[in-house]
Write an enzyme that holds these catalytic residues in place. Sequence first.
Site, PDB file in Angstrom:
ATOM      1  N   ARG A 198       0.813  -1.231   0.000  1.00  0.00           N
ATOM      2  CA  ARG A 198       0.000   0.000   0.000  1.00  0.00           C
ATOM      3  C   ARG A 198       0.843   1.277   0.000  1.00  0.00           C
ATOM      4  O   ARG A 198       0.431   2.308  -0.520  1.00  0.00           O
ATOM      5  CB  ARG A 198      -0.999  -0.016   1.167  1.00  0.00           C
ATOM      6  CG  ARG A 198      -0.385   0.005   2.528  1.00  0.00           C
ATOM      7  CD  ARG A 198      -1.436  -0.188   3.635  1.00  0.00           C
ATOM      8  NE  ARG A 198      -1.688  -1.596   3.905  1.00  0.00           N
ATOM      9  CZ  ARG A 198      -0.845  -2.404   4.554  1.00  0.00           C
ATOM     10  NH1 ARG A 198       0.307  -1.941   5.015  1.00  0.00           N
ATOM     11  NH2 ARG A 198      -1.138  -3.663   4.751  1.00  0.00           N
ATOM     12  N   ASN A 246       0.561   0.241   7.586  1.00  0.00           N
ATOM     13  CA  ASN A 246       1.425   1.414   7.428  1.00  0.00           C
ATOM     14  C   ASN A 246       1.707   1.658   5.946  1.00  0.00           C
ATOM     15  O   ASN A 246       1.553   0.756   5.112  1.00  0.00           O
ATOM     16  CB  ASN A 246       2.741   1.241   8.212  1.00  0.00           C
ATOM     17  CG  ASN A 246       3.731   0.366   7.477  1.00  0.00           C
ATOM     18  OD1 ASN A 246       4.266   0.758   6.440  1.00  0.00           O
ATOM     19  ND2 ASN A 246       3.979  -0.841   7.981  1.00  0.00           N
ATOM     20  N   HIS A 361       7.089 -11.097  14.640  1.00  0.00           N
ATOM     21  CA  HIS A 361       6.587 -10.005  15.457  1.00  0.00           C
ATOM     22  C   HIS A 361       5.418 -10.459  16.303  1.00  0.00           C
ATOM     23  O   HIS A 361       4.849 -11.542  16.106  1.00  0.00           O
ATOM     24  CB  HIS A 361       6.244  -8.780  14.610  1.00  0.00           C
ATOM     25  CG  HIS A 361       5.081  -8.908  13.683  1.00  0.00           C
ATOM     26  ND1 HIS A 361       3.864  -8.330  13.917  1.00  0.00           N
ATOM     27  CD2 HIS A 361       4.959  -9.535  12.483  1.00  0.00           C
ATOM     28  CE1 HIS A 361       3.050  -8.571  12.895  1.00  0.00           C
ATOM     29  NE2 HIS A 361       3.687  -9.296  12.017  1.00  0.00           N
ATOM     30  N   GLU A 408       6.183  -4.373  14.268  1.00  0.00           N
ATOM     31  CA  GLU A 408       6.439  -4.704  12.863  1.00  0.00           C
ATOM     32  C   GLU A 408       5.444  -4.007  11.965  1.00  0.00           C
ATOM     33  O   GLU A 408       5.763  -3.576  10.858  1.00  0.00           O
ATOM     34  CB  GLU A 408       6.350  -6.230  12.664  1.00  0.00           C
ATOM     35  CG  GLU A 408       6.780  -6.709  11.283  1.00  0.00           C
ATOM     36  CD  GLU A 408       5.627  -6.906  10.305  1.00  0.00           C
ATOM     37  OE1 GLU A 408       5.880  -7.371   9.185  1.00  0.00           O
ATOM     38  OE2 GLU A 408       4.455  -6.601  10.651  1.00  0.00           O
ATOM     39  N   GLU A 409       4.200  -3.896  12.469  1.00  0.00           N
ATOM     40  CA  GLU A 409       3.129  -3.337  11.640  1.00  0.00           C
ATOM     41  C   GLU A 409       3.370  -1.860  11.300  1.00  0.00           C
ATOM     42  O   GLU A 409       2.788  -1.333  10.362  1.00  0.00           O
ATOM     43  CB  GLU A 409       1.773  -3.514  12.329  1.00  0.00           C
ATOM     44  CG  GLU A 409       1.348  -4.974  12.515  1.00  0.00           C
ATOM     45  CD  GLU A 409       1.096  -5.718  11.207  1.00  0.00           C
ATOM     46  OE1 GLU A 409       1.375  -5.160  10.129  1.00  0.00           O
ATOM     47  OE2 GLU A 409       0.651  -6.876  11.267  1.00  0.00           O
ATOM     48  N   TYR A 525      -7.074 -10.147   6.576  1.00  0.00           N
ATOM     49  CA  TYR A 525      -5.794  -9.502   6.893  1.00  0.00           C
ATOM     50  C   TYR A 525      -5.931  -8.075   7.402  1.00  0.00           C
ATOM     51  O   TYR A 525      -6.552  -7.245   6.748  1.00  0.00           O
ATOM     52  CB  TYR A 525      -4.987  -9.566   5.582  1.00  0.00           C
ATOM     53  CG  TYR A 525      -3.689  -8.824   5.502  1.00  0.00           C
ATOM     54  CD1 TYR A 525      -2.564  -9.258   6.204  1.00  0.00           C
ATOM     55  CD2 TYR A 525      -3.569  -7.709   4.659  1.00  0.00           C
ATOM     56  CE1 TYR A 525      -1.356  -8.580   6.074  1.00  0.00           C
ATOM     57  CE2 TYR A 525      -2.364  -7.029   4.524  1.00  0.00           C
ATOM     58  CZ  TYR A 525      -1.260  -7.467   5.241  1.00  0.00           C
ATOM     59  OH  TYR A 525      -0.076  -6.807   5.109  1.00  0.00           O
ATOM     60  N   HIS A 526      -5.402  -7.829   8.604  1.00  0.00           N
ATOM     61  CA  HIS A 526      -5.359  -6.488   9.211  1.00  0.00           C
ATOM     62  C   HIS A 526      -6.740  -5.915   9.529  1.00  0.00           C
ATOM     63  O   HIS A 526      -6.867  -4.710   9.751  1.00  0.00           O
ATOM     64  CB  HIS A 526      -4.578  -5.496   8.329  1.00  0.00           C
ATOM     65  CG  HIS A 526      -3.103  -5.736   8.319  1.00  0.00           C
ATOM     66  ND1 HIS A 526      -2.200  -4.872   7.755  1.00  0.00           N
ATOM     67  CD2 HIS A 526      -2.344  -6.748   8.827  1.00  0.00           C
ATOM     68  CE1 HIS A 526      -0.961  -5.348   7.892  1.00  0.00           C
ATOM     69  NE2 HIS A 526      -1.023  -6.486   8.527  1.00  0.00           N
ATOM     70  N   SER A 602      33.256 -13.554 -13.814  1.00  0.00           N
ATOM     71  CA  SER A 602      33.020 -13.523 -12.369  1.00  0.00           C
ATOM     72  C   SER A 602      32.226 -14.751 -11.937  1.00  0.00           C
ATOM     73  O   SER A 602      32.530 -15.373 -10.920  1.00  0.00           O
ATOM     74  CB  SER A 602      32.311 -12.226 -11.954  1.00  0.00           C
ATOM     75  OG  SER A 602      30.994 -12.179 -12.472  1.00  0.00           O
ATOM     76  N   ASP A 635      33.286 -20.529   8.625  1.00  0.00           N
ATOM     77  CA  ASP A 635      33.422 -19.070   8.599  1.00  0.00           C
ATOM     78  C   ASP A 635      33.259 -18.528   7.186  1.00  0.00           C
ATOM     79  O   ASP A 635      32.690 -17.452   6.976  1.00  0.00           O
ATOM     80  CB  ASP A 635      34.769 -18.649   9.177  1.00  0.00           C
ATOM     81  CG  ASP A 635      34.759 -18.697  10.701  1.00  0.00           C
ATOM     82  OD1 ASP A 635      33.683 -18.942  11.280  1.00  0.00           O
ATOM     83  OD2 ASP A 635      35.825 -18.498  11.309  1.00  0.00           O
ATOM     84  N   HIS A 658      21.680  -5.294   0.016  1.00  0.00           N
ATOM     85  CA  HIS A 658      21.953  -6.568  -0.644  1.00  0.00           C
ATOM     86  C   HIS A 658      21.599  -6.469  -2.124  1.00  0.00           C
ATOM     87  O   HIS A 658      20.465  -6.161  -2.483  1.00  0.00           O
ATOM     88  CB  HIS A 658      21.150  -7.686   0.025  1.00  0.00           C
ATOM     89  CG  HIS A 658      21.732  -9.045  -0.217  1.00  0.00           C
ATOM     90  ND1 HIS A 658      21.865  -9.583  -1.470  1.00  0.00           N
ATOM     91  CD2 HIS A 658      22.246  -9.964   0.641  1.00  0.00           C
ATOM     92  CE1 HIS A 658      22.410 -10.792  -1.371  1.00  0.00           C
ATOM     93  NE2 HIS A 658      22.658 -11.036  -0.103  1.00  0.00           N
ATOM     94  N   TYR A 669       6.707  -5.392  -1.059  1.00  0.00           N
ATOM     95  CA  TYR A 669       6.450  -6.777  -0.664  1.00  0.00           C
ATOM     96  C   TYR A 669       7.267  -7.774  -1.482  1.00  0.00           C
ATOM     97  O   TYR A 669       7.589  -8.853  -1.029  1.00  0.00           O
ATOM     98  CB  TYR A 669       4.977  -7.140  -0.862  1.00  0.00           C
ATOM     99  CG  TYR A 669       4.030  -6.585   0.167  1.00  0.00           C
ATOM    100  CD1 TYR A 669       4.454  -6.307   1.460  1.00  0.00           C
ATOM    101  CD2 TYR A 669       2.692  -6.368  -0.150  1.00  0.00           C
ATOM    102  CE1 TYR A 669       3.559  -5.810   2.414  1.00  0.00           C
ATOM    103  CE2 TYR A 669       1.792  -5.880   0.795  1.00  0.00           C
ATOM    104  CZ  TYR A 669       2.234  -5.607   2.066  1.00  0.00           C
ATOM    105  OH  TYR A 669       1.357  -5.129   2.997  1.00  0.00           O
TER     106      TYR A 669
END
Lengths: 716, 716
Positions: A198, A246, A361, A408-409, A525-526, A602, A635, A658, A669
């Site tokens: 959203r 949110n 959460h 979290e929300e 949901y929510h 690579s 490691d 990342h 999402y």
Amino acid sequence: MTSREYKKVIWTALLILLAFIIGVLIGYFSRTIVFQPDSRTKLLDKLNREGDNRITQKLFDKIDTGQIDNNLRILTGKPRLAGTENNRESGDFVHRRFLQYGLLSETIDYNVTLSYPDKTADNYVSVIEEDGTETFKTVAIVEGDEVQPYNAFSPSGNVMGNLVFVNYARESDFQKLKSMNLSCSGTIVIAKYGKGFRGNKVKNAYEAGAVGIILYSDPGDYSPSGTNSTYPNTVFLPNDGAQRGNIVLNKGDQSTPGYPAKEYSYRLREHELNSRLPKIPCLPISFSNAYSLLSLMTGDQVPDEWKGSLNITYRIGPGLTNKRKINLKVSNTLEYRRIFNVIGKIKGELEPDRYVMLGNHRDAWVYGSIDPMSGTIVMMETARVFGQLLKEGWRPRRSVLFCSWDAEEFGLVGSFEWVEDNSKWLTSQAVAYINVDSAVSGNDTIHLKTVPLLQKVFEDASDKVPDPYGKYNSVYEAWSSHPRLYKMGGGSDHVPFLAGLGIPSMYPKYSYLKDIWDSTSTPLYHSRYENYHAFKMIDPELKFAKTMTSIISESIRNLADSRIIPFDIDRYLEYISNAVEELLNHFGQVVGPKMEEWIHRSVNAFHVSAARLKSIIAAINNDNDDPLYARQVNDKLLWLERTFLIGEGLPGNSMYKHLLHSPDSANYYGGVTFPGLGGITQCIDIQNTTECHMEIHKHVAKIIQRIFDASKTLDS
Amino acid sequence: MTSREYKKVIWTALLILLAFIIGVLIGYFSRTIVFQPDSRTKLLDKLNREGDNRITQKLFDKIDTGQIDNNLRILTGKPRLAGTENNRESGDFVHRRFLQYGLLSETIDYNVTLSYPDKTADNYVSVIEEDGTETFKTVAIVEGDEVQPYNAFSPSGNVMGNLVFVNYARESDFQKLKSMNLSCSGTIVIAKYGKGFRGNKVKNAYEAGAVGIILYSDPGDYSPSGTNSTYPNTVFLPNDGAQRGNIVLNKGDQSTPGYPAKEYSYRLREHELNSRLPKIPCLPISFSNAYSLLSLMTGDQVPDEWKGSLNITYRIGPGLTNKRKINLKVSNTLEYRRIFNVIGKIKGELEPDRYVMLGNHRDAWVYGSIDPMSGTIVMMETARVFGQLLKEGWRPRRSVLFCSWDAEEFGLVGSFEWVEDNSKWLTSQAVAYINVDSAVSGNDTIHLKTVPLLQKVFEDASDKVPDPYGKYNSVYEAWSSHPRLYKMGGGSDHVPFLAGLGIPSMYPKYSYLKDIWDSTSTPLYHSRYENYHAFKMIDPELKFAKTMTSIISESIRNLADSRIIPFDIDRYLEYISNAVEELLNHFGQVVGPKMEEWIHRSVNAFHVSAARLKSIIAAINNDNDDPLYARQVNDKLLWLERTFLIGEGLPGNSMYKHLLHSPDSANYYGGVTFPGLGGITQCIDIQNTTECHMEIHKHVAKIIQRIFDASKTLDS
């Protein structure tokens, strides 16, 4: 001497000799008895011990749906909105449970900036007649402590304008409107929930010039069996249900980016803070409220594929019949509130400085029986069964953390602050993070998000767990018959770990409603209807919760207890090979043959280094006794995912570092192959300038460098 | 049976018993002989072996001044300017030597942007009479391959203006001029070399409005015994000597910031590149040339403390007598050139994935007998003696790299590119970096720059090496009688390792000329007279080179071979405690009592965690056999310095990420306690606004966080 005497002497001598020999033998072999492995040999045996597979079944056997149900009842007993007393209470509850289970546990709090509806003012949409009278006003139903439907971090605002229907408010939807010569400038847009985050809808609307945005859940998306077949009879959304959520694209505490929200922290001043937040007011409404607005709309009919299933003619606008206007009023306040993470810990036996983490959460928009509690009960039950094994004397090689995040929300606030507060040692010491938000969102099959390194951990674990439908031999067989496998992207608390620190993450959940619903989200949901009763309609016997607990416990056991960290390098190689293939399909023309050659170089270097490491691992698994050698290999494995980070972050959002596993910038999402190329792709598609080409070159050069870095990390 | 027979039987029985007992004993103890430690016990012995102190003397004994002299002769045989054939040749030479010494070795090249004087045009300063005639023009003497004096990365330019004398062109000097109501706007300024990095002089001049800057070496600074007592009779600068040098504040290849300069790399376009480079032309001249300009100046006399020792009246200007003007002409070109790093390697025996590094650059402005070759010969001889021990069958626990950097003189280009090319595994695997640039710059005592963690490594090593003057028992005793100990700051190739990646670094050099010169730099620095002959005037018997080689080899041995990495946490605690004390003295008022309390809390937490780790280390040193446990401790030690990095970098230069050990922004050569507060201090001193206070708060909050991070890293 007589011959008899002679014989006697001989015999005596022989007897003495015999006694001597027997003595020697007895002496020799009695010595054998004390030749036991000494403490140092035992030490090596211990350090080199392989993960104990028999533990798996013990973990499974201890899972108790009664315990799970009890925890779920307690957690969903009240609304658990972050920053409220009710959610501090749930934090205390989880903390006490962890201690009961035999874990170490601590509660860690942060003071963060959250957003709530102003209790002294209304949030609503109304219809204003040409003469200024108000003839309709949306109503939201809530009871007790339930928070009214709102979009956290929407600015307050009171705007008036013409209404435009913008489908799902995706970039492509606004492009379509543009192609239809329909401007959103100065209008209030109304968009359907679904098909993306959203927050991206709000951003797209703002960029299209809208002054406000209304979000609603169309029954076509959330009540597919018709508006009469909804909660409480089904888990579909009733006409007065509304989805909270949110709308921020920057995650973590909004006031303290990059650093934890402690008392000593620097907090952004108001203008700095506002520059990070959404710019136009936004409000979610139910479809009964939306009906009242949409049925008044004028203008052309929407394209067929934009239509919802309300019993109206969907029109684009702009505007309502009879020159009516829309008034959108949002009154939200930013407030400093205290939030609580709970961290349960099992200290590892042999490598306590290496950490495997399981998290979810605990805060919910209302009761959150699915999101998040269906995951929290899985996390808690996993903690309980591990605690049971601790009491029986078993302890995993590495440490395990069980993390219950708050807020979290509001944009992954609890997890982000904790990761920012612990970023240094997490970077050097964390092995993996498993996220179990909404672990039972459905009952059909598992929706798996994972990095390639962890896919086999999921597969191996799920292959040990029976298919709850009994149709296949294992969950793995059921899943792999039609694998639901996705890129990590955003959407939950793995983001700070993976996109921020490069800690390999996985996020499996039981999803989809058997035969009736094919989305990973749930219709309720929510909304305030996502409660204990709703959950029990999905998983009445808690067998999916139990199945998830089995898979999660075995995944944790494997990661925490295997001598060699069970990362699947081959999967990563395959992933990278496919990724660069995709890259070259899109941008081969732009990057040119020299860059293309370097990309292949690579990737080849990574393959060669990986093959070398794999042969070392094979040798260790065969017969290598050297615990330092095994640690050296571990490691390298631990560090591998980190090598794909770029310190400056991706174009457009420097929090995401990342190159492969950050959220998609167009839909937070989602996950895409190279999230840093999202904005640039658009640049190419629309402008195709030298500037765009340079940006691609720049980003691809970083990708090549990081693939080489991965190779060097395995080699060095 | 007769009593005799009876006695006989008894005796026989006793004999048999005796034989039996002897047999048992022999059998029992013969068994002991085969009771040898099995392979697994031997493995543990090997993994737990302590560093072998006897190796130290063996290393010392093998140091051969003949070898050192020979290498020095060859290296100083030609000018070794980076990017030229002569320096490719020296790279080949070092590479071949490493191989001869028994090391692994590879040459690694990068294509970087360097800056050279344009051979088709002159670089000069001239005096222009009012009628436009040129009556004086500077002359620079060079022979053969020697590059003419210039400042690399000065833009080309041809500017005319009034001359202003600005002392050392420090910020404080320009403030003084301002207080005297003297504007530099539109002028050409002339500044003395010394008291700081020349790049900062250029920046200060630009910010003061100057259109050009001339740098010269005043005999007061570089020929303290008078202009008749100079090279070749002494090592003081003769009247035609000029100091070359780069003037860039951003280090590494200017075209590829943050990433190595490979064929696939993205290179900044011209406007991006120029925005990083100095803005006004700059030229270095000799003091005989300066004399001709300064003797023509008008205006007030300079303040006493600004005077040099030329036989003139020093005047500030602006301008020359008779309305003469100064013309400054610089013709430099940016060129892509290939540079060559050479990396020699000894693979560690037990922990080959941990790296101790020794490095120095190899490129020189001309012959560079001191800078860099006096360090390069130390590095090469260290490599040779380690190679000798390899041949004798000894191998250190950890890997050792011997690094010969190219293009340091152009702004640490070779080391920066290599670090950018290897940043990922260096971050997780590098233990320490020792820099030996200009290792014999003098012959008085050692000028030591080090991070606190490594100070004891220097002290312990130097305590094993005899004082070359024989006055003290050891170099350590001589040094500690009047310790010359400094913060790391900038100025050489440790910067990318320490300020960029947080790898603990140390940088010792024999400095100062006994009784005649008390600066760490040398008078002939960067001039064509810094040649083999000059070096031999400083260290005729190579005993300082030998002493440095001893200290360096033992430091490397200690770091590479000790079971527990010999980092001195106590020194770090002491350093931090002093640092925050200093911080509070300066900014206590600004940060307020709550922040002050948090500062103390963080330092206390660090102390508590360190004490805990130290007791673990003590226990390991006593009798703990667990090699994994020792490695866990070492991993914490390795990571400790990294915890003080901030990803976004310091205010003003994002390449420098270390909160404590980055270069000073006001003088790149220097080190200050909190380099990120440099600009802010000025802000406070001059403006004292809320904005400055917020900046301090922001930075201090980061410092607190990172001290907590250090504590958590030791604890986790």
